[in-house]
Design a protein around this motif. Structure first.
Motif, PDB file in Angstrom:
ATOM      1  N   UNK A 135       2.672   9.002  -5.828  1.00  0.00           N
ATOM      2  CA  UNK A 135       3.324  10.271  -5.583  1.00  0.00           C
ATOM      3  C   UNK A 135       4.401  10.505  -6.603  1.00  0.00           C
ATOM      4  N   UNK A 136       5.136   9.420  -6.866  1.00  0.00           N
ATOM      5  CA  UNK A 136       6.200   9.541  -7.865  1.00  0.00           C
ATOM      6  C   UNK A 136       5.583   9.935  -9.203  1.00  0.00           C
ATOM      7  N   UNK A 137       4.486   9.294  -9.499  1.00  0.00           N
ATOM      8  CA  UNK A 137       3.839   9.629 -10.765  1.00  0.00           C
ATOM      9  C   UNK A 137       3.370  11.076 -10.763  1.00  0.00           C
ATOM     10  N   UNK A 138       2.897  11.436  -9.589  1.00  0.00           N
ATOM     11  CA  UNK A 138       2.427  12.823  -9.463  1.00  0.00           C
ATOM     12  C   UNK A 138       3.561  13.788  -9.656  1.00  0.00           C
ATOM     13  N   UNK A 139       4.690  13.452  -9.041  1.00  0.00           N
ATOM     14  CA  UNK A 139       5.841  14.335  -9.137  1.00  0.00           C
ATOM     15  C   UNK A 139       6.376  14.376 -10.555  1.00  0.00           C
ATOM     16  N   UNK A 140       6.154  13.328 -11.221  1.00  0.00           N
ATOM     17  CA  UNK A 140       6.656  13.302 -12.588  1.00  0.00           C
ATOM     18  C   UNK A 140       5.821  14.160 -13.532  1.00  0.00           C
ATOM     19  N   UNK A 141       4.652  14.597 -13.191  1.00  0.00           N
ATOM     20  CA  UNK A 141       3.794  15.342 -14.104  1.00  0.00           C
ATOM     21  C   UNK A 141       4.375  16.771 -14.340  1.00  0.00           C
ATOM     22  N   UNK A 142       3.988  17.456 -15.411  1.00  0.00           N
ATOM     23  CA  UNK A 142       4.401  18.829 -15.767  1.00  0.00           C
ATOM     24  C   UNK A 142       3.749  19.795 -14.812  1.00  0.00           C
ATOM     25  N   UNK A 169       0.843  -1.201   0.000  1.00  0.00           N
ATOM     26  CA  UNK A 169       0.000   0.000   0.000  1.00  0.00           C
ATOM     27  C   UNK A 169       0.868   1.237   0.000  1.00  0.00           C
ATOM     28  N   UNK A 170       1.889   1.215   0.854  1.00  0.00           N
ATOM     29  CA  UNK A 170       2.796   2.346   0.889  1.00  0.00           C
ATOM     30  C   UNK A 170       3.484   2.492  -0.453  1.00  0.00           C
ATOM     31  N   UNK A 171       3.782   1.397  -1.033  1.00  0.00           N
ATOM     32  CA  UNK A 171       4.451   1.420  -2.345  1.00  0.00           C
ATOM     33  C   UNK A 171       3.537   2.052  -3.376  1.00  0.00           C
ATOM     34  N   UNK A 172       2.240   1.739  -3.269  1.00  0.00           N
ATOM     35  CA  UNK A 172       1.289   2.319  -4.227  1.00  0.00           C
ATOM     36  C   UNK A 172       1.204   3.827  -4.026  1.00  0.00           C
ATOM     37  N   UNK A 173       1.196   4.200  -2.718  1.00  0.00           N
ATOM     38  CA  UNK A 173       1.157   5.650  -2.422  1.00  0.00           C
ATOM     39  C   UNK A 173       2.385   6.318  -2.976  1.00  0.00           C
ATOM     40  N   UNK A 174       3.535   5.674  -2.703  1.00  0.00           N
ATOM     41  CA  UNK A 174       4.790   6.242  -3.202  1.00  0.00           C
ATOM     42  C   UNK A 174       4.795   6.259  -4.723  1.00  0.00           C
ATOM     43  N   UNK A 175       4.303   5.270  -5.321  1.00  0.00           N
ATOM     44  CA  UNK A 175       4.302   5.230  -6.780  1.00  0.00           C
ATOM     45  C   UNK A 175       3.402   6.322  -7.332  1.00  0.00           C
TER      46      UNK A 175
END
Length: 590
Positions: free
Chosen positions: A567-574, A559-565
């Motif tokens: 978030x990572x995806x979020x951070x990767x956005x423009x 679950x934490x990994x999904x959150x982190x992922x």
């Protein structure tokens, strides 16, 4: 003891006895007290036995008796023809060379001497050997008969003996059964017993010059073979078997010359045997004619006269037995007319009896005068013979008296008494047959004979009852033997099953102990396995709990990994994208 007691019946007065393998000497003691033997020598291989016999029997014997250590196969200490009777009980089977013993007996026995032998009767086992380690030979009748005949002996009598508790017949009663040695035993037995005789030897070509001997004892003087007296002639001394008597008589008739006393003796024995052994009428007449021929010769010596008188008398009996009454009367008349004084007044038993018999025949023919004449002749003959009697010719010389003379003299006088009774009855006109018979036979010997006849009738009646009960006993005995055999079989089965049961019980005990040991081992192993299993279960439960914790941790991590992922995806956005997304999010909120 039974065998020595039986052997004693065949010991002659004056015999010199040899007891081979005598043991402790009791057998010689029995013979010394049960016979009129002259001396005893015992031989045994045991020094102890000989010492015991010497101290306990020889030392107290009223007759010469000695014991010595020796070998039954070598009797060199004894001279040839120095023993009259030998006993060898249970000896032959113990010897390595039993024929050597028989050869020695043949050497040391006198002509006409006897040996009494006994051996086990076929004590062989399934191997054919005697299991007794001290028995070197297995005997049956064929073996014993062959050995004694090859040694040169004549077979006189034979028996089987049984005794309870023996080697073979454990339940047999104590008994001795006689059988014909020519045919062998008809039934099994525990032991074989045999009485054998040494042959009488060869006759001498010439008679010796012997003086001053009473005629009744002049055996060595008048016989070419003096051993005939002991083996063939003298009742009480001679062979007790009719078959052996016939054999000895026939051999003597073949050897002796017709004028000799030996020939007359053998012919007389053969003639009397013919009266009892079922000889044909023709054979009886032939013997009677030979007897008359012998009596017609001139007597070469007093003993020849003795046989001429006896043979003439027995010729009358033979003719009478064969149905020729006329020839029988002539023979009895001739016998009655002999002058017997040159031999002995004892021959009056024949002349007086012959005259009395002719008188009886005359009376039966209806001639009282002839009966009176011959009965008077019988009385006169008796008076003549006793009127001037030479007692040496009746009882023998002083110091060597004989027992047979007086009974024979009494027999002659009793016959004369019958003749006298007949004369008195005839002169008193007692013509009735029954009364005359009672008168003639009112002598002591006739009364004794009547008592014997009555006793014989009682004995016959008893024998009938005895045979009946013996037959019953035999029938019951057969059933008893069958029951005993069944008992033995059942006993053997019981012992066999008992042994098997013991073996099974032992195996069961061993199996039980082994199984209990296995059970204890398995119990320990099971306890150990159970403990290991419980520990494994605990470990397994802990592992499961740990696995579940790990799973929850993994889920939480996922679950934490999904959150982190995200978030990572979020951070990767423009940044503009992020702004658009924020704007859209607020708008949706509005």
């Amino acid at each position: 003891m039974t065998r020595y007691a039986q052997a004693a019946q065949f010991v002659r007065a004056g015999d010199r006895i040899l007891d081979l393998a005598c043991g402790l000497g009791y057998g010689s003691h029995v013979l010394a007290n049960a016979t009129q033997a002259a001396s005893f020598v015992g031989v045994d291989a045991s020094e102890y036995a000989v010492q015991y016999a010497t101290v306990n029997f020889a030392a107290v014997s009223a007759k010469p008796m000695s014991f010595r250590v020796g070998d039954a196969e070598d009797l060199a200490f004894l001279e040839n023809d120095s023993v009259d009777f030998a006993v060898s009980v249970e000896t032959l089977e113990h010897l390595h060379h039993p024929t050597a013993l028989l050869a020695e007996l043949m050497r040391v026995l006198t002509p006409g001497g006897r040996a009494y032998l006994s051996v086990p009767f076929d004590w062989s086992d399934e191997t054919g050997e005697d299991p007794n380690p001290f028995h070197h030979h297995v005997y049956d009748w064929g073996v014993l008969e062959r050995q004694v005949r090859e040694a040169g002996f004549l077979l006189e009598r034979a028996w089987t003996q049984d005794a309870g508790g023996g080697q073979k017949l454990h339940h047999a009663k104590r008994a001795i059964h006689e059988f014909d040695p020519r045919t062998g035993p008809t039934a099994d037995g525990e032991w074989l017993l045999a009485l054998v005789m040494k042959p009488l030897g060869e006759p001498r070509p010439e008679l010796p010059d012997v003086a001053d001997v009473p005629n009744i004892l002049a055996f060595n003087r008048d016989y070419h073979n003096a051993a005939l007296v002991r083996g063939l002639v003298s009742i009480g001394w001679r062979a007790t078997s009719g078959a052996l008597l016939s054999e000895l008589a026939d051999k003597t008739l073949a050897q002796a010359r017709p004028e000799q006393a030996d020939f007359g003796a053998a012919l007389c024995v053969r003639s009397y045997l013919a009266l009892t052994d079922g000889a044909s009428h023709a054979d009886k007449r032939t013997l009677a004619e030979r007897a008359i021929g012998y009596a017609s010769q001139v007597a070469a010596n007093p003993t020849v006269l003795r046989w001429q008188v006896s043979l003439t008398f027995v010729a009358g009996l033979l003719f009478l037995s064969s149905g020729d009454r006329g020839a029988a009367r002539i023979a009895f008349e001739r016998a009655a007319l002999f002058d017997v004084r040159p031999y002995s007044p004892l021959l009056g038993t024949k002349t007086v009896t012959a005259a009395f018999t002719v008188g009886q025949m005359s009376l039966a023919d209806g001639s009282e005068d002839q009966a009176e004449f011959w009965w008077d002749r019988a009385v006169a003959e008796a008076r003549t013979l006793v009127s001037d009697i030479d007692w040496r010719e009746v009882i023998g010389p002083a110091g060597a008296q004989q027992t047979f003379g007086l009974p024979e003299l009494a027999e002659m006088l009793l016959t004369a008494a019958k003749a006298m009774n007949g004369l008195v009855a005839l002169r008193n006109r007692t013509a009735q047959p029954g009364a005359l018979w009672r008168s003639v036979h009112s002598t002591l010997d006739c009364r004794a004979e009547l008592a014997r006849m009555e006793s014989a009738e009682l004995r016959d009646s008893f024998d009938v009852q005895r045979r009946y009960y013996e037959a019953r006993e035999q029938a019951f005995g057969s059933e008893r033997e069958e029951l005993l055999r069944s008992k033995e079989w059942l006993d053997s089965q019981y012992h066999h099953l008992t042994d098997e049961l013991a073996q099974i019980t032992r195996l069961n005990q061993e199996s039980k102990e082994w199984l209990e040991g296995q059970r204890d081992s398995l119990s320990v192993a099971l306890a150990r396995t159970t403990a290991a299993y419980d520990a494994a279960r605990a470990d397994h439960a802990a592992a499961l709990s740990e696995r579940d914790g790990l799973a929850r941790t993994l889920e939480s991590a996922a679950a934490e990994n999904e959150v982190l992922r995200a978030r990572i995806e979020y951070l990767k956005l423009h940044p503009l994208r992020r702004a658009w997304l924020r704007f859209k999010a607020r708008r949706n909120e509005e």
